[in-house]
Design a protein around this motif. Structure first.
Motif, mmCIF file in Angstrom:
data_model
loop_
_atom_site.group_PDB
_atom_site.id
_atom_site.type_symbol
_atom_site.label_atom_id
_atom_site.label_comp_id
_atom_site.label_asym_id
_atom_site.label_seq_id
_atom_site.Cartn_x
_atom_site.Cartn_y
_atom_site.Cartn_z
ATOM 1 N N GLY A 192 0.808 -1.212 0.000
ATOM 2 C CA GLY A 192 0.000 0.000 0.000
ATOM 3 C C GLY A 192 0.842 1.263 0.000
ATOM 4 N N THR A 193 0.152 2.412 0.121
ATOM 5 C CA THR A 193 0.793 3.729 0.053
ATOM 6 C C THR A 193 0.286 4.607 1.186
ATOM 7 N N ASN B 225 3.330 9.760 -0.534
ATOM 8 C CA ASN B 225 3.374 8.607 -1.435
ATOM 9 C C ASN B 225 4.515 7.647 -1.100
ATOM 10 N N ILE B 226 4.567 7.252 0.159
ATOM 11 C CA ILE B 226 5.529 6.239 0.589
ATOM 12 C C ILE B 226 4.914 4.856 0.341
ATOM 13 N N GLY B 227 5.573 4.052 -0.457
ATOM 14 C CA GLY B 227 5.094 2.712 -0.771
ATOM 15 C C GLY B 227 4.549 2.620 -2.181
ATOM 16 N N LYS C 1 2.084 -3.708 -3.878
ATOM 17 C CA LYS C 1 0.880 -4.277 -3.284
ATOM 18 C C LYS C 1 1.214 -5.134 -2.076
ATOM 19 N N SER C 2 2.349 -5.843 -2.133
ATOM 20 C CA SER C 2 2.744 -6.714 -1.033
ATOM 21 C C SER C 2 4.256 -6.864 -1.063
ATOM 22 N N VAL C 3 4.810 -7.570 -0.093
ATOM 23 C CA VAL C 3 6.258 -7.761 -0.030
ATOM 24 C C VAL C 3 6.784 -8.567 -1.204
ATOM 25 N N CYS D 193 -3.197 6.622 5.511
ATOM 26 C CA CYS D 193 -3.347 5.680 4.408
ATOM 27 C C CYS D 193 -4.029 6.359 3.232
ATOM 28 N N VAL D 194 -3.390 6.327 2.059
ATOM 29 C CA VAL D 194 -3.960 6.954 0.862
ATOM 30 C C VAL D 194 -4.360 5.920 -0.185
ATOM 31 N N SER D 195 -3.936 4.678 -0.033
ATOM 32 C CA SER D 195 -4.375 3.603 -0.927
ATOM 33 C C SER D 195 -5.593 2.913 -0.312
ATOM 34 N N ASP D 196 -6.129 1.911 -0.998
ATOM 35 C CA ASP D 196 -7.308 1.214 -0.470
ATOM 36 C C ASP D 196 -7.026 0.641 0.909
ATOM 37 N N THR D 197 -5.860 0.007 1.047
ATOM 38 C CA THR D 197 -5.414 -0.521 2.334
ATOM 39 C C THR D 197 -3.905 -0.322 2.432
ATOM 40 N N ALA D 198 -3.372 -0.444 3.627
ATOM 41 C CA ALA D 198 -1.917 -0.357 3.825
ATOM 42 C C ALA D 198 -1.512 -1.349 4.914
ATOM 43 N N ASP D 199 -0.375 -1.986 4.657
ATOM 44 C CA ASP D 199 0.241 -2.926 5.594
ATOM 45 C C ASP D 199 1.562 -2.284 6.015
ATOM 46 N N VAL D 200 1.636 -1.838 7.263
ATOM 47 C CA VAL D 200 2.740 -1.001 7.727
ATOM 48 C C VAL D 200 3.513 -1.743 8.818
ATOM 49 N N MET D 201 4.829 -1.809 8.637
ATOM 50 C CA MET D 201 5.701 -2.448 9.624
ATOM 51 C C MET D 201 6.517 -1.357 10.306
ATOM 52 N N ILE D 202 6.485 -1.314 11.640
ATOM 53 C CA ILE D 202 7.221 -0.296 12.389
ATOM 54 C C ILE D 202 8.269 -0.994 13.244
#
Length: 289
Positions: free
Chosen positions: A55-56, A72-74, A77-79, A99-108
């Motif tokens: 995601g973005t 616009n980071i990202g 679609k997936s890893v 989150c600006v895309s439909d969904t986002a998967d974020v790792m911190i």
């Protein structure tokens, strides 16, 4: 020695929180957002990096006096679809993830540190990609460094990478190695103390693997059955892992040093000779010394 956290819905709360009982140097949170949703991130006493697994997002970093906005980071679609993008959040800063895309998967990922540096952005073209091993030795691996040697002047002791077993099945973290002491060895070489946290994923998603942990070269340690979403925290000992045949294995790695900025490994003496037989591994080791 170490622990396995099976997959679960963490509801955007830290999976490895500050001052964890096994890996207190490390912090890890996985955040899932839908378009228009926002996540507030601040971790006292830790530098951190926000990595888009998919995601973005727009990420705003601030310390009250200074604000930086990274749009616009990202791009993936997936890893499994491309290279990561990320934003470094220094000690003493907070971040807002939109989150600006439909969904986002974020790792911190976070690492305990004492100094406040400057925020910066890692774009996909800035990611260092290393590939070594071979299909013949069952050690073919690709590493995408988010925080590594190329930006060592801009980070503290936090190292963050994405690791892939190339092909279907194979070994990673091999030959077995450890990094649980700050010491000069009898031959004059060094070992540095780094704690480590992994999150695993598999392709196809129902794949699986195994994580080995053992403290001394003649020990029998625990072996954990890992699947997509499994988290392993490692404070000491040797820690090779393996993916089952037919599956590609990915793991997000958070490696945090206690005193040193460079990770220097000590190999299990029983298996160290394989450093000479696995293509490219000597060159990779040399880069960290």
């Amino acid at each position: 020695m170490g622990k396995h956290i099976p997959p679960f819905d963490n509801k955007n709360q830290p999976i490895i929180d500050i001052n964890d009982e096994v890996t207190p140097l490390c912090y890890f949170n996985q955040v899932r957002l839908a378009q228009g949703e926002q996540h507030q991130h601040v971790v006292e006493g830790y530098e951190s990096v926000i990595v888009l697994a998919g995601g973005t997002c727009s990420i705003t970093v601030t310390n009250g006096e200074k604000t930086e906005v990274y749009d616009n980071i990202g791009k993936r679609k997936s890893v499994w679809d491309g290279n990561p993008e990320a934003v470094y959040v220094p000690l003493g800063y907070s971040a807002t993830v939109d989150c600006v895309s439909d969904t986002a998967d974020v790792m911190i990922a976070g690492g305990k540190f004492e100094q406040s540096l400057e925020p910066f952005c890692i774009r996909e073209e800035n990611v260092d990609i290393v590939q070594y091993g071979s299909d013949d030795t069952k050690t073919h691996r690709k590493i995408k460094h988010v925080l590594g040697q190329s930006n060592s002047d801009n980070r503290g002791r936090l190292l963050v990478s994405e690791l892939f077993t190339v092909g279907a099945g194979g070994w990673s973290g091999f030959p077995p190695h450890k990094h649980d002491e700050d010491r000069v060895k009898p031959d004059g070489s060094k070992e540095t103390l780094y704690e480590e946290v992994y999150q695993f994923r598999f392709n196809p998603d129902f794949g699986f693997g195994a994580q080995f942990l053992y403290e001394h070269e003649d020990d029998f340690g625990p072996v954990y059955h890992v699947r997509t979403g499994s988290v392993i925290a490692i404070d000491k000992g040797y820690h090779p892992s393996v993916a089952a045949p037919g599956y590609e294995m990915y793991y997000f790695t958070i490696i945090v040093g206690k005193t040193e900025k460079s990770l220097i490994q000590h190999f299990d003496p029983h298996h160290e000779y394989q450093v000479e037989t696995i293509p490219g591994i000597k060159d990779m080791i040399a880069k960290f010394k």
